[in-house]
Motif scaffolding. Structure first.
Motif, PDB file in Angstrom:
ATOM      1  N   THR A  71     -40.462  -5.738 -11.070  1.00 43.16           N
ATOM      2  CA  THR A  71     -39.570  -4.925 -11.884  1.00 43.16           C
ATOM      3  C   THR A  71     -38.425  -4.360 -11.056  1.00 43.16           C
ATOM      4  O   THR A  71     -37.267  -4.373 -11.476  1.00 43.16           O
ATOM      5  CB  THR A  71     -40.358  -3.777 -12.543  1.00 43.16           C
ATOM      6  OG1 THR A  71     -41.388  -4.328 -13.366  1.00 43.16           O
ATOM      7  CG2 THR A  71     -39.439  -2.915 -13.389  1.00 43.16           C
ATOM      8  N   LEU A  73     -34.150  -3.312 -11.598  1.00 48.86           N
ATOM      9  CA  LEU A  73     -33.560  -2.080 -11.077  1.00 48.86           C
ATOM     10  C   LEU A  73     -32.602  -2.340  -9.917  1.00 48.86           C
ATOM     11  O   LEU A  73     -31.496  -1.779  -9.875  1.00 48.86           O
ATOM     12  CB  LEU A  73     -34.666  -1.118 -10.637  1.00 48.86           C
ATOM     13  CG  LEU A  73     -35.652  -0.695 -11.731  1.00 48.86           C
ATOM     14  CD1 LEU A  73     -36.674   0.286 -11.170  1.00 48.86           C
ATOM     15  CD2 LEU A  73     -34.922  -0.083 -12.919  1.00 48.86           C
ATOM     16  N   VAL A 112     -33.218  -0.111 -18.574  1.00 50.91           N
ATOM     17  CA  VAL A 112     -33.598   0.673 -17.392  1.00 50.91           C
ATOM     18  C   VAL A 112     -34.214   2.004 -17.816  1.00 50.91           C
ATOM     19  O   VAL A 112     -35.218   2.456 -17.243  1.00 50.91           O
ATOM     20  CB  VAL A 112     -32.368   0.891 -16.489  1.00 50.91           C
ATOM     21  CG1 VAL A 112     -32.693   1.853 -15.354  1.00 50.91           C
ATOM     22  CG2 VAL A 112     -31.884  -0.434 -15.930  1.00 50.91           C
ATOM     23  N   VAL A 113     -33.638   2.638 -18.836  1.00 51.97           N
ATOM     24  CA  VAL A 113     -34.186   3.909 -19.326  1.00 51.97           C
ATOM     25  C   VAL A 113     -35.609   3.716 -19.851  1.00 51.97           C
ATOM     26  O   VAL A 113     -36.517   4.515 -19.559  1.00 51.97           O
ATOM     27  CB  VAL A 113     -33.274   4.487 -20.429  1.00 51.97           C
ATOM     28  CG1 VAL A 113     -33.928   5.698 -21.091  1.00 51.97           C
ATOM     29  CG2 VAL A 113     -31.917   4.877 -19.845  1.00 51.97           C
ATOM     30  N   PHE A 172     -38.200   3.286 -16.940  1.00 53.28           N
ATOM     31  CA  PHE A 172     -38.599   4.563 -16.338  1.00 53.28           C
ATOM     32  C   PHE A 172     -39.484   5.366 -17.298  1.00 53.28           C
ATOM     33  O   PHE A 172     -40.436   6.026 -16.878  1.00 53.28           O
ATOM     34  CB  PHE A 172     -37.354   5.369 -15.956  1.00 53.28           C
ATOM     35  CG  PHE A 172     -36.713   4.918 -14.680  1.00 53.28           C
ATOM     36  CD1 PHE A 172     -37.359   5.103 -13.461  1.00 53.28           C
ATOM     37  CD2 PHE A 172     -35.468   4.315 -14.677  1.00 53.28           C
ATOM     38  CE1 PHE A 172     -36.769   4.695 -12.276  1.00 53.28           C
ATOM     39  CE2 PHE A 172     -34.871   3.901 -13.497  1.00 53.28           C
ATOM     40  CZ  PHE A 172     -35.531   4.089 -12.289  1.00 53.28           C
ATOM     41  N   TRP A 173     -39.155   5.308 -18.583  1.00 54.86           N
ATOM     42  CA  TRP A 173     -39.936   6.044 -19.567  1.00 54.86           C
ATOM     43  C   TRP A 173     -41.368   5.517 -19.641  1.00 54.86           C
ATOM     44  O   TRP A 173     -42.325   6.278 -19.805  1.00 54.86           O
ATOM     45  CB  TRP A 173     -39.260   5.931 -20.930  1.00 54.86           C
ATOM     46  CG  TRP A 173     -39.639   7.020 -21.895  1.00 54.86           C
ATOM     47  CD1 TRP A 173     -40.826   7.683 -21.974  1.00 54.86           C
ATOM     48  CD2 TRP A 173     -38.806   7.569 -22.905  1.00 54.86           C
ATOM     49  NE1 TRP A 173     -40.809   8.591 -22.983  1.00 54.86           N
ATOM     50  CE2 TRP A 173     -39.576   8.564 -23.580  1.00 54.86           C
ATOM     51  CE3 TRP A 173     -37.504   7.331 -23.336  1.00 54.86           C
ATOM     52  CZ2 TRP A 173     -39.068   9.288 -24.653  1.00 54.86           C
ATOM     53  CZ3 TRP A 173     -37.009   8.061 -24.398  1.00 54.86           C
ATOM     54  CH2 TRP A 173     -37.779   9.026 -25.038  1.00 54.86           C
ATOM     55  N   TYR A 187     -43.155   4.244 -17.252  1.00 53.25           N
ATOM     56  CA  TYR A 187     -43.932   4.703 -16.108  1.00 53.25           C
ATOM     57  C   TYR A 187     -44.213   6.204 -16.176  1.00 53.25           C
ATOM     58  O   TYR A 187     -45.241   6.675 -15.678  1.00 53.25           O
ATOM     59  CB  TYR A 187     -43.195   4.374 -14.807  1.00 53.25           C
ATOM     60  CG  TYR A 187     -43.328   2.927 -14.411  1.00 53.25           C
ATOM     61  CD1 TYR A 187     -44.515   2.435 -13.877  1.00 53.25           C
ATOM     62  CD2 TYR A 187     -42.266   2.051 -14.560  1.00 53.25           C
ATOM     63  CE1 TYR A 187     -44.635   1.112 -13.512  1.00 53.25           C
ATOM     64  CE2 TYR A 187     -42.376   0.717 -14.202  1.00 53.25           C
ATOM     65  CZ  TYR A 187     -43.569   0.250 -13.676  1.00 53.25           C
ATOM     66  OH  TYR A 187     -43.692  -1.070 -13.327  1.00 53.25           O
ATOM     67  N   ILE A 188     -43.312   6.943 -16.788  1.00 53.72           N
ATOM     68  CA  ILE A 188     -43.487   8.395 -16.847  1.00 53.72           C
ATOM     69  C   ILE A 188     -44.417   8.804 -17.986  1.00 53.72           C
ATOM     70  O   ILE A 188     -45.371   9.576 -17.791  1.00 53.72           O
ATOM     71  CB  ILE A 188     -42.116   9.093 -16.988  1.00 53.72           C
ATOM     72  CG1 ILE A 188     -41.257   8.823 -15.741  1.00 53.72           C
ATOM     73  CG2 ILE A 188     -42.290  10.591 -17.189  1.00 53.72           C
ATOM     74  CD1 ILE A 188     -39.830   9.314 -15.873  1.00 53.72           C
TER      75      ILE A 188
END
Length: 422
Positions: A216, A221, A282-283, A286-287, A289-290
């Motif tokens: 990823t 990224l 990309v957003v 990250f979301w 994983y969070i």
């Protein structure tokens, strides 16, 4: 469109399955009507336009040796992979929504028959495209900012492009073995006949780390943020180069700077469309994983539409390549127009053009008046081409016994000759 496509397929096709209970009743996905018109109708139209435009671009850019040996090699390969991405979009995304919209078992079986190899090819094409864009941007960056590295980049351009493609294949070829299709015999003939699940390969800890972290970061990224950085530097450099071109006193120097500036501007726009198409992706990464639970819970509708938009924006960015080339580079615009005109006329325009411009009298050699100046034109080609008037001594006139001369006048349209006495 990268890893999110897998999650989309699981949401659409496996959310209704249960390993503990056998329930063959089909539950329609959320907002299937709206998503059908957005993905299957509008998305298919954009994909078809993408295929035609980038097929034309690939043909034009690969045809000329001067393009293949310049920075246009990256753009030619980018257009080639854009064709594959758009071609994969229709059977993967459009047909997937059509299966749920029409609830067709026939389409369902067809989709599962080619889904795994098609999604692998699509991801390889997207990853190779991002690496090619990085290579092209780095070369443009060296040309504009780090001139000392330019010669090495240009000398090894073919090897860099080849490495970018191989790296894209190496990162995504294992996609073919990450999912498996299970047939549910108890639900044969229904919309839940097949089940899509993760394979045993993905259960391995180290492979899971490589799949979700290394791959990823490397394929999504890293290209995104590197392209964003180089694009900002190139935009700043473009503003300075425009001022230098205006100050240039030598025509040759101004043309060279203008050509470099146009090539850089073209790549800046291409990278900019790529960044816009992938910023939501990309957003979402990250979301995931969070807080992945929120995406599959209260924000499931947002998550589903986001994946559709990421997929659609990818092919839409590819469809903008040809307009960008036409707007930014006048030489490509003229070549594209000439080739497109030839394609539209099926190669017959040149053949029939003389018949339109001439009449019967011009085609009849026996009825045409011979031009008396053909010999003179051959004798004085350089002076006649300048539009001069020549006085050429001729024989003495038999009646008047007075010497005469030929007055030969040449213009761009005709050459005339007459004899005058002196």
């Amino acid at each position: 469109m990268e890893e999110n496509m897998e999650i989309l397929e699981n949401l659409n096709d496996t959310a209704n399955f249960s390993n503990e209970e056998v329930d063959c009743e089909f539950q329609e996905p959320v907002f299937i009507g709206e998503r059908f018109w957005m993905v299957a109708v509008f998305g298919t139209l954009v994909a078809v336009i993408n295929i035609f435009e980038n097929s034309f671009l690939s043909f034009m850019l690969f045809k000329k040796k001067s393009y293949r040996s310049s920075h246009m090699l990256y753009l030619a390969l980018l257009a080639f992979f854009d064709v594959w991405i758009a071609a994969a979009y229709i059977p993967l995304m459009s047909l997937n929504l059509s299966v749920d919209y029409y609830q067709s078992v026939t389409l369902l079986r067809a989709w599962f028959a080619y889904m795994l190899p098609m999604i692998t090819i699509s991801h390889i094409a997207m990853t190779a495209s991002s690496f090619l864009m990085v290579a092209a941007s780095v070369e443009r960056y060296c040309v504009s900012v780090q001139a000392s590295k330019t010669r090495w980049m240009q000398r090894n351009r073919a090897a860099i492009a080849c490495f970018s493609v191989i790296l894209g294949i190496a990162c995504k070829f294992s996609q073919l073995y990450e999912m498996q299709i299970d047939k549910n015999e108890l639900c044969a003939g229904t919309m839940r006949e097949y089940q899509l699940s993760l394979s045993e390969l993905t259960q391995d800890y180290w492979y899971g780390q490589w799949r979700f972290v290394y791959r990823t970061v490397l394929t999504i990224l890293f290209p995104f943020f590197l392209l964003a950085y180089t694009n900002i530097r190139l935009v700043v450099k473009l503003n300075k180069s425009d001022f230098k071109v205006l100050q240039s006193t030598k025509l040759s120097d101004a043309k060279r700077k203008s050509a470099v500036r146009n090539a850089t501007r073209t790549l800046v726009f291409i990278v900019f469309t790529y960044l816009l198409a992938n910023i939501l992706n990309v957003v979402i990464i990250f979301w995931e994983y969070i807080d992945f639970a929120s995406l599959t819970g209260p924000l499931e509708t947002f998550y589903t539409f986001s994946v559709d938009i990421v997929s659609l924006s990818t092919i839409f960015a590819g469809a903008l390549r040809l307009p960008i080339y036409v707007i930014c580079q006048s030489n490509l615009r003229r070549e594209f127009y000439a080739q497109f005109k030839k394609i539209i006329s099926f190669g017959m325009l040149k053949k029939y053009k003389p018949a339109v411009e001439t009449d019967d009298n011009e085609n009849d050699e026996d009825r045409r008046t011979p031009e008396p100046t053909s010999l003179s034109s051959r004798q004085y080609p350089m002076l006649l081409s300048l539009g001069t008037v020549l006085l050429v001594e001729s024989e003495t006139d038999a009646k008047t016994e007075i010497p005469s001369c030929k007055v030969i006048r040449h213009t761009e349209k005709e050459t005339c000759e007459k004899v005058q006495n002196i």
